[in-house]
Structure formats: C-alpha cells, structure tokens
Design a protein around this motif. Structure first.
Motif, PDB file in Angstrom:
ATOM      1  N   LEU A  53      99.338 -29.829 -63.278  1.00 17.24           N
ATOM      2  CA  LEU A  53     100.604 -30.195 -63.916  1.00 17.24           C
ATOM      3  C   LEU A  53     100.469 -30.240 -65.439  1.00 17.24           C
ATOM      4  CD1 LEU A  53     102.050 -32.958 -61.581  1.00 17.24           C
ATOM      5  CD2 LEU A  53     102.796 -30.592 -61.828  1.00 17.24           C
ATOM      6  N   THR A  54      99.350 -30.734 -65.932  1.00 16.61           N
ATOM      7  CA  THR A  54      99.140 -30.789 -67.380  1.00 16.61           C
ATOM      8  C   THR A  54      99.097 -29.389 -67.982  1.00 16.61           C
ATOM      9  OG1 THR A  54      97.899 -32.843 -67.106  1.00 16.61           O
ATOM     10  CG2 THR A  54      97.589 -31.638 -69.174  1.00 16.61           C
ATOM     11  N   LEU A  55      98.373 -28.473 -67.337  1.00 19.00           N
ATOM     12  CA  LEU A  55      98.298 -27.106 -67.845  1.00 19.00           C
ATOM     13  C   LEU A  55      99.650 -26.403 -67.770  1.00 19.00           C
ATOM     14  CD1 LEU A  55      94.857 -25.950 -66.434  1.00 19.00           C
ATOM     15  CD2 LEU A  55      95.435 -26.517 -68.788  1.00 19.00           C
ATOM     16  N   ALA A  56     100.404 -26.643 -66.702  1.00 21.84           N
ATOM     17  CA  ALA A  56     101.725 -26.036 -66.588  1.00 21.84           C
ATOM     18  C   ALA A  56     102.654 -26.546 -67.694  1.00 21.84           C
ATOM     19  CB  ALA A  56     102.322 -26.339 -65.214  1.00 21.84           C
ATOM     20  N   PHE A  57     102.600 -27.834 -67.990  1.00 20.83           N
ATOM     21  CA  PHE A  57     103.420 -28.398 -69.061  1.00 20.83           C
ATOM     22  C   PHE A  57     103.005 -27.830 -70.407  1.00 20.83           C
ATOM     23  CE2 PHE A  57     103.939 -31.697 -72.339  1.00 20.83           C
ATOM     24  CZ  PHE A  57     105.322 -31.776 -72.330  1.00 20.83           C
ATOM     25  N   TRP A  58     101.709 -27.685 -70.618  1.00 26.34           N
ATOM     26  CA  TRP A  58     101.187 -27.160 -71.879  1.00 26.34           C
ATOM     27  C   TRP A  58     101.625 -25.714 -72.096  1.00 26.34           C
ATOM     28  CZ3 TRP A  58      95.406 -25.816 -72.830  1.00 26.34           C
ATOM     29  CH2 TRP A  58      95.179 -25.614 -74.182  1.00 26.34           C
ATOM     30  N   ILE A  59     101.548 -24.893 -71.069  1.00 23.80           N
ATOM     31  CA  ILE A  59     101.972 -23.491 -71.187  1.00 23.80           C
ATOM     32  C   ILE A  59     103.472 -23.410 -71.441  1.00 23.80           C
ATOM     33  CG2 ILE A  59     102.233 -21.345 -69.875  1.00 23.80           C
ATOM     34  CD1 ILE A  59      99.496 -21.971 -68.630  1.00 23.80           C
ATOM     35  N   ARG A  60     104.233 -24.244 -70.761  1.00 20.06           N
ATOM     36  CA  ARG A  60     105.693 -24.250 -70.956  1.00 20.06           C
ATOM     37  C   ARG A  60     106.029 -24.679 -72.388  1.00 20.06           C
ATOM     38  NH1 ARG A  60     110.605 -22.452 -69.994  1.00 20.06           N
ATOM     39  NH2 ARG A  60     112.161 -24.068 -69.865  1.00 20.06           N
ATOM     40  N   LEU A  61     105.337 -25.672 -72.893  1.00 19.53           N
ATOM     41  CA  LEU A  61     105.570 -26.140 -74.259  1.00 19.53           C
ATOM     42  C   LEU A  61     105.207 -25.064 -75.265  1.00 19.53           C
ATOM     43  CD1 LEU A  61     106.460 -28.672 -75.784  1.00 19.53           C
ATOM     44  CD2 LEU A  61     104.075 -29.337 -75.895  1.00 19.53           C
ATOM     45  N   ASP A  63     105.325 -21.846 -74.782  1.00 21.28           N
ATOM     46  CA  ASP A  63     106.360 -20.815 -74.731  1.00 21.28           C
ATOM     47  C   ASP A  63     107.641 -21.250 -75.450  1.00 21.28           C
ATOM     48  OD1 ASP A  63     104.702 -19.121 -73.380  1.00 21.28           O
ATOM     49  OD2 ASP A  63     105.538 -19.589 -71.393  1.00 21.28           O
ATOM     50  N   LEU A  64     107.942 -22.541 -75.426  1.00 25.59           N
ATOM     51  CA  LEU A  64     109.132 -23.024 -76.126  1.00 25.59           C
ATOM     52  C   LEU A  64     108.935 -23.006 -77.641  1.00 25.59           C
ATOM     53  CD1 LEU A  64     110.195 -26.015 -73.879  1.00 25.59           C
ATOM     54  CD2 LEU A  64     111.347 -23.819 -74.121  1.00 25.59           C
ATOM     55  N   ILE A  65     107.724 -23.276 -78.091  1.00 23.05           N
ATOM     56  CA  ILE A  65     107.455 -23.307 -79.528  1.00 23.05           C
ATOM     57  C   ILE A  65     107.416 -21.896 -80.094  1.00 23.05           C
ATOM     58  CG2 ILE A  65     105.696 -23.872 -81.248  1.00 23.05           C
ATOM     59  CD1 ILE A  65     105.068 -26.354 -79.588  1.00 23.05           C
ATOM     60  N   ARG A  66     106.736 -21.010 -79.412  1.00 19.45           N
ATOM     61  CA  ARG A  66     106.632 -19.624 -79.860  1.00 19.45           C
ATOM     62  C   ARG A  66     107.717 -18.795 -79.185  1.00 19.45           C
ATOM     63  NH1 ARG A  66     100.286 -18.128 -79.334  1.00 19.45           N
ATOM     64  NH2 ARG A  66      99.487 -19.653 -80.803  1.00 19.45           N
ATOM     65  N   ALA A  67     108.854 -18.755 -79.780  1.00 20.59           N
ATOM     66  CA  ALA A  67     109.953 -17.966 -79.224  1.00 20.59           C
ATOM     67  C   ALA A  67     109.691 -16.491 -79.493  1.00 20.59           C
ATOM     68  CB  ALA A  67     111.273 -18.390 -79.845  1.00 20.59           C
ATOM     69  N   LYS A  68     109.955 -15.676 -78.513  1.00 22.05           N
ATOM     70  CA  LYS A  68     109.738 -14.237 -78.653  1.00 22.05           C
ATOM     71  C   LYS A  68     110.964 -13.609 -79.294  1.00 22.05           C
ATOM     72  CE  LYS A  68     106.712 -14.186 -74.749  1.00 22.05           C
ATOM     73  NZ  LYS A  68     106.833 -14.757 -73.453  1.00 22.05           N
ATOM     74  N   ARG A  69     110.784 -13.112 -80.494  1.00 20.22           N
ATOM     75  CA  ARG A  69     111.903 -12.492 -81.216  1.00 20.22           C
ATOM     76  C   ARG A  69     111.678 -10.997 -81.241  1.00 20.22           C
ATOM     77  NH1 ARG A  69     110.870 -17.230 -84.675  1.00 20.22           N
ATOM     78  NH2 ARG A  69     112.512 -18.693 -84.200  1.00 20.22           N
ATOM     79  N   THR A  70     112.688 -10.266 -80.861  1.00 14.22           N
ATOM     80  CA  THR A  70     112.560  -8.806 -80.801  1.00 14.22           C
ATOM     81  C   THR A  70     113.032  -8.142 -82.071  1.00 14.22           C
ATOM     82  OG1 THR A  70     114.716  -8.666 -79.763  1.00 14.22           O
ATOM     83  CG2 THR A  70     112.805  -8.793 -78.312  1.00 14.22           C
TER      84      THR A  70
END
Length: 75
Positions: A53-61, A63-70
C-alpha cells in the motif's frame, strides 16, 4: 480412516512436536510458542500488505506531481 484424517494426524503429531521441543529447550510452555508463531505469521502478512500500500501510494503521488505534458500549450 480416510487419507485426509491420516494426513491431519501426521501433521499434528510431528508439527506440534517441533513447538514442544522448542518450548522445552527455551523453558517455556508449548502453547506460548504456538501462539507466538501464529502472531508472527499475521505480522509478516500484514507487513507485506502495508509495504504494498505504501509503494502504491508513493507511485500514485509521483504520477500526480509529474504531470505528463504533450505540448508547450498544456501549461
């Protein structure tokens, strides 16, 4: 006697003997050793789930911080 009951008696005879010998070597009651093993099994299963659960939360966080801009215009 069915094979399942024979298998059950085999594991009870030899499995409980291990905790009994360990308890004798440590000078404890056998029931305390058995309960210790039960608690340790729950802790290790819970620890793995907590790490997941900790790793899943960390990966999700991340992805939210580094938004993929095209494009440059997506600012």
């Amino acid at each position: 006697m069915s094979a399942i009951i024979k298998l059950k008696f085999f594991f009870e005879k030899h499995g409980f003997h291990v905790s009994t010998r360990l308890a004798d070597a440590l000078g404890m009651r056998a029931s305390s050793v058995r309960i210790f093993f039960i608690y340790i099994s729950f802790v290790t299963a819970g620890l793995g789930f907590g790490v997941y659960l900790t790793l899943a939360f960390w990966i999700r966080l991340k992805d939210l911080i580094r938004a993929k801009r095209t494009s440059v215009f997506d600012l």
